[in-house]
Design a protein around this motif. Structure first.
Motif, PDB file in Angstrom:
ATOM      1  N   THR A 144       0.827  -1.234  -0.050  1.00 12.32           N
ATOM      2  CA  THR A 144       0.139  -0.035  -0.111  1.00 12.32           C
ATOM      3  C   THR A 144       0.863   1.236   0.046  1.00 12.32           C
ATOM      4  O   THR A 144       1.818   1.412   0.940  1.00 12.32           O
ATOM      5  CB  THR A 144      -0.835   0.118   1.333  1.00 12.32           C
ATOM      6  N   ILE A 145       0.619   2.146  -0.854  1.00 12.91           N
ATOM      7  CA  ILE A 145       1.460   3.216  -1.062  1.00 12.91           C
ATOM      8  C   ILE A 145       0.619   4.386  -0.178  1.00 12.91           C
ATOM      9  O   ILE A 145      -0.657   4.588  -0.767  1.00 12.91           O
ATOM     10  CB  ILE A 145       1.767   3.870  -2.477  1.00 12.91           C
ATOM     11  N   ARG A 146       1.133   4.965   0.840  1.00 15.57           N
ATOM     12  CA  ARG A 146       0.415   5.969   1.658  1.00 15.57           C
ATOM     13  C   ARG A 146       1.106   7.169   1.801  1.00 15.57           C
ATOM     14  O   ARG A 146       2.177   7.314   1.625  1.00 15.57           O
ATOM     15  CB  ARG A 146       0.080   5.306   2.975  1.00 15.57           C
ATOM     16  N   TYR A 147       0.098   8.261   2.372  1.00 16.41           N
ATOM     17  CA  TYR A 147       0.758   9.499   2.575  1.00 16.41           C
ATOM     18  C   TYR A 147       0.806   9.682   4.403  1.00 16.41           C
ATOM     19  O   TYR A 147      -0.277   9.061   4.905  1.00 16.41           O
ATOM     20  CB  TYR A 147      -0.027  10.687   2.078  1.00 16.41           C
ATOM     21  N   GLY A 148       1.913  10.019   4.980  1.00 12.92           N
ATOM     22  CA  GLY A 148       1.734  10.058   6.546  1.00 12.92           C
ATOM     23  C   GLY A 148       3.202  10.395   7.023  1.00 12.92           C
ATOM     24  O   GLY A 148       4.175  10.620   6.301  1.00 12.92           O
ATOM     25  N   PHE A 159      10.277   4.443   3.060  1.00 18.28           N
ATOM     26  CA  PHE A 159      10.201   5.958   2.679  1.00 18.28           C
ATOM     27  C   PHE A 159      10.372   5.929   0.949  1.00 18.28           C
ATOM     28  O   PHE A 159      11.225   5.125   0.482  1.00 18.28           O
ATOM     29  CB  PHE A 159      11.174   6.583   3.241  1.00 18.28           C
ATOM     30  N   LEU A 160       9.408   6.750   0.406  1.00 14.60           N
ATOM     31  CA  LEU A 160       9.526   6.765  -1.112  1.00 14.60           C
ATOM     32  C   LEU A 160      10.014   8.124  -1.346  1.00 14.60           C
ATOM     33  O   LEU A 160      11.075   8.670  -2.130  1.00 14.60           O
ATOM     34  CB  LEU A 160       8.008   6.591  -1.748  1.00 14.60           C
ATOM     35  N   CYS A 161       9.316   9.352  -0.956  1.00 13.12           N
ATOM     36  CA  CYS A 161       9.446  10.652  -1.307  1.00 13.12           C
ATOM     37  C   CYS A 161       8.964  11.593  -0.452  1.00 13.12           C
ATOM     38  O   CYS A 161       7.862  11.300   0.310  1.00 13.12           O
ATOM     39  CB  CYS A 161       9.451  10.822  -2.747  1.00 13.12           C
ATOM     40  N   ARG A 162       9.503  12.933  -0.449  1.00  5.64           N
ATOM     41  CA  ARG A 162       8.887  14.090   0.461  1.00  5.64           C
ATOM     42  C   ARG A 162       7.609  14.506  -0.304  1.00  5.64           C
ATOM     43  O   ARG A 162       7.486  14.265  -1.552  1.00  5.64           O
ATOM     44  CB  ARG A 162       9.781  15.240   0.554  1.00  5.64           C
ATOM     45  N   ALA A 163       6.859  15.194   0.474  1.00 11.81           N
ATOM     46  CA  ALA A 163       5.612  15.716  -0.105  1.00 11.81           C
ATOM     47  C   ALA A 163       5.242  16.847   0.299  1.00 11.81           C
ATOM     48  O   ALA A 163       4.574  17.236   1.231  1.00 11.81           O
ATOM     49  CB  ALA A 163       4.575  14.869   0.021  1.00 11.81           C
ATOM     50  N   TYR A 264       5.397  10.037   1.137  1.00 19.52           N
ATOM     51  CA  TYR A 264       4.820   9.111   0.830  1.00 19.52           C
ATOM     52  C   TYR A 264       5.720   7.826   1.128  1.00 19.52           C
ATOM     53  O   TYR A 264       6.930   7.796   1.296  1.00 19.52           O
ATOM     54  CB  TYR A 264       4.618   9.111  -0.767  1.00 19.52           C
ATOM     55  N   TRP A 265       5.098   6.622   1.435  1.00 20.37           N
ATOM     56  CA  TRP A 265       5.694   5.396   2.127  1.00 20.37           C
ATOM     57  C   TRP A 265       5.138   4.453   1.309  1.00 20.37           C
ATOM     58  O   TRP A 265       3.827   4.260   0.924  1.00 20.37           O
ATOM     59  CB  TRP A 265       5.524   5.306   3.315  1.00 20.37           C
ATOM     60  N   LEU A 266       5.983   3.307   1.103  1.00 26.93           N
ATOM     61  CA  LEU A 266       5.653   2.013   0.453  1.00 26.93           C
ATOM     62  C   LEU A 266       5.343   1.140   1.799  1.00 26.93           C
ATOM     63  O   LEU A 266       6.570   0.961   2.481  1.00 26.93           O
ATOM     64  CB  LEU A 266       6.406   1.420  -0.451  1.00 26.93           C
TER      65      LEU A 266
END
Length: 306
Positions: A144-148, A159-163, A264-266
């Motif tokens: 699940t790719i989520r924001y938080g 961790f995937l990338c900043r937002a 954003y996180w995987l």
């Protein structure tokens, strides 16, 4: 001790009905009658000696026993399908189910899928979108790719990338904005996180909006930016997910000021075994993002939109 035999058809009928929360839609999917689904579910309930569904005004709702059974069946059927798929050709095929927050899907992932498929032609990627509220177990998701902020219960998060969040609006509205204070002339578009505009205005050296200021709340940044393009107000959203709108000048970022409330996180449930397809997707996504590393301080553990 001899275990009672449970027909596979009964388990399949329950799984379909539980996903759809509808006997009718399950019957259509399995190409049987509504009564056949109802009968199979009743057989399963009798053998398990528990109720799996309750009827409510809008249809069906799972009981606690049903909620516990569904993710187990989802994973089991997926594994069976994965093994059977290996017999359909000379190359072993793998299925990967990923739930992705809509903003990240539109702002980054969809444009990269052709490269993924060319790199991993043996992986069948099943994508579903969500607004950051998602149940990976019930939906049988591998990732699940989520924001938080990266902290979810019983979950591994990569961790995937900043937002960074910034003010975004239509060119027509931008023409009327000379200073951050001018934004207060317009309706403020935001997610359910109430403090976004307060944080941004403070970073800009301005007072927070009053409780009576006009606000429109969205559960999707994608929808929010559609409203911003139409001139409904000024949005606050993850600017690096909307570079396609900025490059086409359909949206304008009037100020460079940005705040960070999350990234954003995987994510993967700790109970979910890692498959080769999951390893491939994780490595590919990290390379596609060319990620630098997580922020020192994360945002809230969960939220809506972004």
């Amino acid at each position: 001790m001899t275990r009672s035999y449970i027909p596979l058809n009964a388990l399949r009928a329950f799984e379909a009905a539980a996903r759809h929360l509808s006997f009718t839609r399950a019957a259509i999917e399995l190409n049987v009658t509504h009564s056949a689904i109802s009968q199979q579910v009743r057989v399963l309930e009798e053998q398990l000696k528990c109720q799996l569904f309750v009827r409510v005004s809008r249809g069906l709702m799972l009981t606690t026993e049903g909620e516990n059974l569904l993710p187990v069946l989802n994973e089991s059927f997926d594994r069976i399908a994965g093994v059977l798929d290996r017999f359909t050709g000379t190359h072993a095929r793998e299925k990967l189910k990923v739930g992705v927050v809509g903003t990240f899907a539109v702002g980054f992932l969809l444009a990269k899928l052709d490269h993924f498929y060319r790199s991993f032609p043996h992986i069948d990627l099943h994508l579903s979108t969500h607004n950051n509220r998602v149940d990976p177990a019930a939906e049988g998701l591998d990732f699940t790719i989520r924001y938080g902020g990266g902290a979810w219960h019983d979950t591994e998060a990569e961790f995937l990338c900043r937002a960074p969040l910034s003010a975004l609006c239509s060119p027509a509205l931008a023409g009327e904005i000379r200073s951050p204070a001018d934004i207060m002339k317009f309706t403020l578009l935001r997610s359910y996180r109430r403090d976004e505009w307060t944080s941004w205005l403070r970073a800009a050296g301005e007072s927070p909006p009053s409780p009576t200021h006009r606000v429109m709340v969205f559960d999707s940044s994608v929808t929010m930016l559609e409203a911003a393009q139409a001139g409904a107000g000024v949005a606050i959203a993850p600017v690096n997910m909307f570079t396609h709108l900025l490059n086409s000048e359909r949206i304008v970022q009037p100020f460079e000021i940005a705040i960070e409330h999350g990234s954003y996180w995987l994510t993967r449930l700790q109970s979910r075994p890692v498959t080769p397809a999951m390893e491939d997707f994780s490595a590919w996504l990290a390379g596609a993002l060319n990620k630098k590393g997580p922020p020192q301080e994360g945002g809230p553990g969960d939220g809506v939109t972004a």
